[in-house]
Motif scaffolding. Structure first.
Motif, short mmCIF file in Angstrom:
data_model
loop_
_atom_site.label_atom_id
_atom_site.label_comp_id
_atom_site.label_asym_id
_atom_site.label_seq_id
_atom_site.Cartn_x
_atom_site.Cartn_y
_atom_site.Cartn_z
N LEU A 289 -1.65 -4.14 -6.82
CA LEU A 289 -3.02 -3.65 -6.65
C LEU A 289 -4.03 -4.79 -6.76
O LEU A 289 -5.01 -4.84 -5.99
CB LEU A 289 -3.32 -2.56 -7.67
N GLY A 290 -3.81 -5.72 -7.68
CA GLY A 290 -4.69 -6.89 -7.78
C GLY A 290 -4.68 -7.70 -6.50
O GLY A 290 -5.73 -8.17 -6.03
N TYR A 291 -3.49 -7.89 -5.91
CA TYR A 291 -3.39 -8.59 -4.63
C TYR A 291 -4.24 -7.88 -3.57
O TYR A 291 -4.99 -8.52 -2.83
CB TYR A 291 -1.93 -8.67 -4.17
N LEU A 292 -4.12 -6.55 -3.50
CA LEU A 292 -4.86 -5.80 -2.49
C LEU A 292 -6.37 -5.82 -2.74
O LEU A 292 -7.16 -5.83 -1.79
CB LEU A 292 -4.35 -4.36 -2.42
N ARG B 207 0.83 -1.21 0.00
CA ARG B 207 0.00 0.00 0.00
C ARG B 207 0.86 1.26 0.00
O ARG B 207 0.58 2.21 -0.73
CB ARG B 207 -0.93 0.01 1.22
N LEU B 208 1.91 1.27 0.82
CA LEU B 208 2.79 2.44 0.89
C LEU B 208 3.54 2.66 -0.42
O LEU B 208 3.64 3.79 -0.91
CB LEU B 208 3.78 2.29 2.04
N TYR B 209 4.07 1.58 -0.99
CA TYR B 209 4.85 1.69 -2.22
C TYR B 209 3.99 2.19 -3.38
O TYR B 209 4.32 3.19 -4.04
CB TYR B 209 5.48 0.34 -2.56
N VAL B 210 2.88 1.53 -3.63
CA VAL B 210 2.03 1.90 -4.77
C VAL B 210 1.38 3.27 -4.52
O VAL B 210 1.29 4.09 -5.43
CB VAL B 210 0.96 0.82 -5.04
N GLY B 211 0.97 3.51 -3.28
CA GLY B 211 0.37 4.81 -2.96
C GLY B 211 1.31 5.96 -3.23
O GLY B 211 0.92 6.99 -3.80
N LYS B 212 2.57 5.79 -2.86
CA LYS B 212 3.57 6.85 -3.10
C LYS B 212 3.76 7.10 -4.60
O LYS B 212 3.79 8.26 -5.03
CB LYS B 212 4.91 6.46 -2.46
#
Length: 154
Positions: A126-129, A30-35
């Motif tokens: 994102l698919g995993y989340l 979440r932190l990586y993709v969000g950033k």
């Protein structure tokens, strides 16, 4: 028989460790993709004239004129990462960013192979989340735990 018991015990230990690391892995994703997406949104916002030019000349978003596509894309890149990092609503935010990511790949055919690999990585995370949720170290997880804990004592 002793080797089988030892192997099963080691596997159980490994599995327990992996399960305990799931919340950390979800938070890291979440932190990586969000950033990545939030910084992209800030870049678009910083120079709006260039953003509109890019959406007019370079990015060809299907079914949308350039100006609304620029507004929606930028808004998605600024709002959805915040929701994703907070983990509320985590699956919705991940699904929204998955769509933003897919639109980026579809609308900009000049992406190089190395850039495409980044988009594939973000899509997988994102698919995993979307499938597994934001994890217990999220606002959703905390609210769910709080609700379950409250129901136990009522």
């Amino acid at each position: 028989m002793k080797l089988l018991d030892t192997t099963l015990a080691a596997y159980r230990l490994f599995t327990c460790g992996a399960i305990k690391l799931q919340p950390l892995a979800a938070l890291a994703a979440r932190l990586y993709v969000g950033k990545v997406f939030f910084l992209s949104g800030l870049t678009k916002l910083r120079d709006w004239d260039t953003t509109l030019l890019l959406f007019t000349e370079e990015y060809h978003v299907p079914l949308l004129p350039p100006a609304p596509a620029a507004v929606l894309g930028t808004a998605g890149e600024l709002l959805l990462p915040v929701l994703l990092v907070l983990g509320w609503p985590g699956r919705f935010a991940a699904a929204g960013l998955f769509i933003v990511n897919a639109m980026a790949v579809i609308s900009y055919p000049a992406l190089e192979a190395l850039e495409l690999k980044d988009h594939y990585l973000w899509g997988v995370l994102l698919g995993y989340l979307v499938l597994h949720g934001a994890g217990s170290w999220s606002l959703e997880g905390w609210l769910s735990h709080k609700r379950t804990h409250k129901e136990q004592y009522e």
